[in-house]
Design an enzyme around this catalytic site. Sequence first.
Site, PDB file in Angstrom:
ATOM      1  N   VAL A 181      39.859  41.840  44.950  1.00 26.85           N
ATOM      2  CA  VAL A 181      38.621  41.075  44.852  1.00 26.85           C
ATOM      3  C   VAL A 181      38.974  39.612  45.086  1.00 26.85           C
ATOM      4  O   VAL A 181      39.912  39.097  44.466  1.00 26.85           O
ATOM      5  CB  VAL A 181      38.007  41.232  43.445  1.00 26.85           C
ATOM      6  CG1 VAL A 181      36.720  40.436  43.328  1.00 26.85           C
ATOM      7  CG2 VAL A 181      37.770  42.693  43.123  1.00 26.85           C
ATOM      8  N   CYS A 182      38.248  38.942  45.952  1.00 26.09           N
ATOM      9  CA  CYS A 182      38.552  37.529  46.228  1.00 26.09           C
ATOM     10  C   CYS A 182      38.257  36.671  45.004  1.00 26.09           C
ATOM     11  O   CYS A 182      37.148  36.693  44.468  1.00 26.09           O
ATOM     12  CB  CYS A 182      37.718  37.016  47.391  1.00 26.09           C
ATOM     13  SG  CYS A 182      37.873  35.230  47.585  1.00 26.09           S
ATOM     14  N   ILE A 183      39.245  35.886  44.606  1.00 23.23           N
ATOM     15  CA  ILE A 183      39.094  35.096  43.373  1.00 23.23           C
ATOM     16  C   ILE A 183      38.031  34.003  43.526  1.00 23.23           C
ATOM     17  O   ILE A 183      37.255  33.755  42.594  1.00 23.23           O
ATOM     18  CB  ILE A 183      40.447  34.508  42.917  1.00 23.23           C
ATOM     19  CG1 ILE A 183      40.295  33.872  41.544  1.00 23.23           C
ATOM     20  CG2 ILE A 183      41.016  33.515  43.922  1.00 23.23           C
ATOM     21  CD1 ILE A 183      41.598  33.626  40.824  1.00 23.23           C
ATOM     22  N   PHE A 200      37.207  42.789  48.819  1.00 22.31           N
ATOM     23  CA  PHE A 200      35.799  42.499  48.518  1.00 22.31           C
ATOM     24  C   PHE A 200      35.549  41.000  48.592  1.00 22.31           C
ATOM     25  O   PHE A 200      36.254  40.207  47.959  1.00 22.31           O
ATOM     26  CB  PHE A 200      35.430  43.012  47.117  1.00 22.31           C
ATOM     27  CG  PHE A 200      35.398  44.508  47.022  1.00 22.31           C
ATOM     28  CD1 PHE A 200      34.383  45.235  47.638  1.00 22.31           C
ATOM     29  CD2 PHE A 200      36.381  45.197  46.338  1.00 22.31           C
ATOM     30  CE1 PHE A 200      34.347  46.619  47.564  1.00 22.31           C
ATOM     31  CE2 PHE A 200      36.355  46.580  46.251  1.00 22.31           C
ATOM     32  CZ  PHE A 200      35.335  47.295  46.864  1.00 22.31           C
ATOM     33  N   ALA A 207      34.692  35.635  43.442  1.00 21.12           N
ATOM     34  CA  ALA A 207      34.479  36.230  42.121  1.00 21.12           C
ATOM     35  C   ALA A 207      34.127  35.169  41.085  1.00 21.12           C
ATOM     36  O   ALA A 207      33.193  35.337  40.296  1.00 21.12           O
ATOM     37  CB  ALA A 207      35.720  37.003  41.690  1.00 21.12           C
TER      38      ALA A 207
END
Lengths: 118, 133
Positions: A76-78, A39, A81
């Site tokens: 999920v891409c940090i 994501f 995010a």
Amino acid sequence: MKLAVLVLEGPYNHEASDSAYNFIQAALEKGHEIRGIFFYHDGVYNVTKLMEPPQDDRHIANRWSELGAKGIDIVVCIAAAKRRGIVDDVLVPNVRISGLGQLTMMAIEADRLVTFGD
Amino acid sequence: MAEDIKKIMFTVRKAPHGSIYVYEGLEVKLIMAAYDADISVVFMDDGVFALKDGQNTAELGIKGFAATYGVMVDYEISKIYVDRKSMEDRGMTENDLLVIGEDEDTEEPIKPTVIETDQIGPMMAEQHNILCF
């Protein structure tokens, strides 16, 4: 075939998330392997447990979590995010936060990387 | 090993400002360049505006990222292409393009490579992945 899926839009506002989910279900039914789901952009909003859609509608975050429970790596891409206030504490189970290196590995290792976005 | 290196192409088709797509897409390029992959980037449609020299985002109140394009060669992303037709449709010429780095030996500035639209298809056909940011 080994597939990786990249989701770039948030839930409900765009169809990309639903299309990605339906694509993955169809691919699994056909016996394909899902190497991972990543994501990015507003896509990171797909897996927050804070969402509470009307009961007669689909629960997009729970749907992703169920796929994660089947053993599919959901990342999920940090960076994306953090910018949007998505942290570990608000994620549904079976989903993890990590870096863009994970997307790179999915892209390299999968036979096809399929992007869902606008 | 050389043939194991995967070719990954990025397409940039949206305007650089007005949404975060192009900026976050740039972050992906910089990370992937650190891996063993053969990276190329094609700017087309409104994406060509991202390569316009002299961008100033001060009045937009955002950080701006055009300066990062100026050091793409340092990140080992030197295969940067721009679609001539997209530029012409938007009143841009080669002279409007920003510099993406300098030649290690001659210190000559390097600019994106202008290509024709019909060259893009064959380039895409060679790729392992195409990412649209």
